[in-house]
Write a protein that holds these residues in place. Structure first.
Motif, PDB file in Angstrom:
ATOM      1  N   UNK A   1     -14.638 -20.968   9.250  1.00 38.00           N
ATOM      2  CA  UNK A   1     -14.825 -20.300  10.527  1.00 38.00           C
ATOM      3  C   UNK A   1     -15.301 -21.226  11.625  1.00 38.00           C
ATOM      4  N   UNK A   2     -15.381 -22.534  11.328  1.00 39.38           N
ATOM      5  CA  UNK A   2     -15.838 -23.513  12.312  1.00 39.38           C
ATOM      6  C   UNK A   2     -14.649 -24.123  13.051  1.00 39.38           C
ATOM      7  N   UNK A   3     -14.838 -24.368  14.328  1.00 33.69           N
ATOM      8  CA  UNK A   3     -13.778 -24.918  15.169  1.00 33.69           C
ATOM      9  C   UNK A   3     -14.124 -26.359  15.537  1.00 33.69           C
TER      10      UNK A   3
ATOM     11  N   UNK B   1     -23.668 -22.080   2.424  1.00 37.91           N
ATOM     12  CA  UNK B   1     -23.604 -22.638   3.766  1.00 37.91           C
ATOM     13  C   UNK B   1     -22.157 -22.756   4.241  1.00 37.91           C
ATOM     14  N   UNK B   2     -21.916 -22.347   5.478  1.00 40.26           N
ATOM     15  CA  UNK B   2     -20.571 -22.423   6.054  1.00 40.26           C
ATOM     16  C   UNK B   2     -20.030 -23.850   6.171  1.00 40.26           C
ATOM     17  N   UNK B   3     -20.827 -24.822   6.628  1.00 40.67           N
ATOM     18  CA  UNK B   3     -20.269 -26.170   6.737  1.00 40.67           C
ATOM     19  C   UNK B   3     -19.780 -26.736   5.416  1.00 40.67           C
ATOM     20  N   UNK B   4     -20.239 -26.175   4.306  1.00 37.31           N
ATOM     21  CA  UNK B   4     -19.761 -26.586   2.988  1.00 37.31           C
ATOM     22  C   UNK B   4     -18.652 -25.661   2.485  1.00 37.31           C
ATOM     23  N   UNK B   5     -18.271 -24.709   3.307  1.00 41.11           N
ATOM     24  CA  UNK B   5     -17.290 -23.679   2.943  1.00 41.11           C
ATOM     25  C   UNK B   5     -17.754 -22.900   1.713  1.00 41.11           C
TER      26      UNK B   5
ATOM     27  N   UNK C   1     -28.703 -22.813  16.118  1.00 42.21           N
ATOM     28  CA  UNK C   1     -28.268 -23.168  17.466  1.00 42.21           C
ATOM     29  C   UNK C   1     -27.049 -24.104  17.423  1.00 42.21           C
ATOM     30  N   UNK C   2     -26.998 -24.981  16.418  1.00 42.62           N
ATOM     31  CA  UNK C   2     -25.852 -25.892  16.308  1.00 42.62           C
ATOM     32  C   UNK C   2     -24.609 -25.163  15.821  1.00 42.62           C
ATOM     33  N   UNK C   3     -24.741 -24.386  14.762  1.00 44.06           N
ATOM     34  CA  UNK C   3     -23.548 -23.796  14.144  1.00 44.06           C
ATOM     35  C   UNK C   3     -22.921 -22.738  15.039  1.00 44.06           C
ATOM     36  N   UNK C   4     -23.728 -22.038  15.831  1.00 45.53           N
ATOM     37  CA  UNK C   4     -23.157 -21.032  16.726  1.00 45.53           C
ATOM     38  C   UNK C   4     -22.277 -21.666  17.797  1.00 45.53           C
ATOM     39  N   UNK C   5     -22.515 -22.905  18.097  1.00 41.60           N
ATOM     40  CA  UNK C   5     -21.684 -23.597  19.078  1.00 41.60           C
ATOM     41  C   UNK C   5     -20.356 -24.048  18.477  1.00 41.60           C
ATOM     42  N   UNK C   6     -20.241 -23.982  17.169  1.00 37.44           N
ATOM     43  CA  UNK C   6     -19.005 -24.346  16.489  1.00 37.44           C
ATOM     44  C   UNK C   6     -18.238 -23.141  15.949  1.00 37.44           C
ATOM     45  N   UNK C   7     -18.911 -22.037  15.709  1.00 36.73           N
ATOM     46  CA  UNK C   7     -18.264 -20.879  15.097  1.00 36.73           C
ATOM     47  C   UNK C   7     -17.293 -20.214  16.064  1.00 36.73           C
TER      48      UNK C   7
END
Length: 443
Positions: free
Chosen positions: A82-84, A250-254, A151-157
């Motif tokens: 879900x990360x862009x 964790x999302x960054x690890x899928x 705060x970081x991940x919301x800027x990528x989701x």
């Protein structure tokens, strides 16, 4: 789903009917196994068999898997995260309010779980005491780390307004735009993490101590001892990998939870296999060990070769059970969907852990033989263990019902019906042919 291709087609069908890709590569599990084995060797050499050392072993298991996931599999690039990554970060102004609401929802969720731990005094007794201490120690760390992370991940989701956001927004007074389905899904997912993370942390130290307490002389003294040590070692592998899985959602690890099982039957079938709801414990309604004895009791005096063969079969079944957890890498979890596995033992049966675990119980317990010689005990134990196996069949069916919502699982299901030995054996035994996507009673 953007997944890693880890395909090893069955013989004779390599090109005609390739196995669907697996969401996890084989390398992740091997990396974790290498880290855990290193920790065990160091632990045995230094005598570090305490509970804190067991947690360091879990870290030694998890860290190589994280590194493999990031640098080799590059799972953070998967579409399913879900990360862009295609454009620069969104501005703080664009996501600040979302992140604040999400933090409020996340912290409220943690507070609810902590309150349940405090109210349910079951968690403050026996082996759970260590788990509570570990969670209490990690709570401040998680609190402060969650701020920059969110705060970081919301800027990528692509879609940052998840269940945690919905809860936080609701707590902050917003009523319009609250997605009830996301909110309920959020609570389901955290119910799984809250229940099973504490349980896994509580049982790791015992398994760690069991493996490290054996001397080399004891291990090699006879086939029975060797079998017991190897079984204990394999159980340690299982619980270490499972603990890593529950922690690293964790999302960054899928490795995030896509969904938690929405069916009440699935929760009942799973929870009755774990304390405090367990029904199979001594004296429980599904206790199948009345006047039974361990397999080695009935084989006393048998030749060492026979003991070695029988013990070897039990070790093999435990190895398959453990392998089924290792194959998940950092994604193991009950009652959740975190990507569809098609590699490892999952190429032979959809439920390798349940199949191997139940076969182990039948062979290790031998419920139809009892020390009392009473036929009533023989019949009762055999019937009760049959019911226990039925519970795991029930669990398998509720899990399949949940996962069938994903087309990737339906593709895997259909491929298994056509190619995998265990489902085909069941189909042959029952004389039933399945249609694509149809759920049939197979392994």
């Amino acid at each position: 789903m953007n997944v890693h291709r880890d395909i090893a087609p069955s013989a004779g069908a390599a090109h005609a009917d390739p196995r669907p890709p697996s969401a996890v590569s084989s390398g992740v599990g091997f990396a974790g196994l290498f880290g855990l084995l290193t920790a065990i060797v160091v632990g045995r050499m230094t005598g570090a068999n305490g509970p804190v050392s067991s947690m360091l072993a879990v870290i030694a298991c998890g860290l190589p898997m994280v590194l493999w996931t990031v640098f080799v599999d590059r799972a953070w690039k998967n579409e399913s995260t879900g990360l862009d990554w295609s454009r620069s970060l969104k501005s703080h102004d664009e996501t600040r309010e979302i992140s604040i609401a999400k933090l409020a929802g996340l912290w409220a969720t943690w507070a609810i779980i902590a309150a349940i731990y405090c109210i349910a005094r079951y968690y403050w007794d026996g082996q759970y005491l260590f788990a509570m201490r570990m969670l209490a120690w990690s709570a401040p760390v998680l609190f402060f780390v969650s701020i920059p992370y969110i705060f970081w991940i919301d800027r990528r989701l692509r879609e940052p307004k998840d269940g945690a956001y919905m809860l936080g927004a609701w707590l902050m007074g917003e009523r319009a735009g609250i997605d009830r389905e996301k909110l309920v899904g959020h609570f389901r997912s955290w119910a799984v993490k809250g229940f099973f993370t504490a349980f896994m942390i509580s049982i790791v130290p015992g398994n760690w101590f069991e493996v490290l307490s054996w001397t080399n002389a004891q291990i090699t003294s006879d086939p029975v001892a060797m079998s017991r040590f190897l079984i204990g070692f394999l159980f340690l592998v299982d619980v270490a990998f499972a603990t890593v899985g529950y922690v690293l959602t964790l999302r960054p690890l899928d490795a995030h939870i896509r969904s938690a099982n929405p069916y009440a039957q699935g929760w009942v079938a799973a929870l009755i296999c774990y304390p405090p709801f367990i029904l199979m414990s001594p004296g429980g309604p599904l206790d199948y060990s009345q006047n039974t004895a361990d397999w080695s009791y009935w084989l006393q005096g048998a030749p060492a070769v026979m003991l070695g063969i029988y013990g070897g079969v039990l070790v093999l079944l435990t190895a398959i059970y453990s392998w089924a957890t290792v194959a998940f890498g950092i994604r193991f979890s009950n009652l959740t969907h975190r990507g569809i596995l098609t590699h490892g033992p999952y190429r032979w049966t959809r439920h390798p852990a349940y199949v191997s675990k139940n076969l182990f119980w039948w062979l290790a317990t031998l419920p139809f033989i009892v020390t009392s010689g009473n036929p009533v005990d023989m019949i009762r134990n055999t019937v009760i263990l049959g019911l226990v196996s039925g519970v795991y069949y029930w669990r398998a069916k509720t899990e399949e019902r949940h996962l069938m919502a994903d087309s990737a699982y339906r593709d895997y299901f259909d491929w298994m019906e056509r190619n995998a030995p265990v489902p085909r054996l069941f189909a042959w035994a029952t004389g039933r042919q399945s249609k694509p996507g149809e759920m049939v009673p197979t392994g």
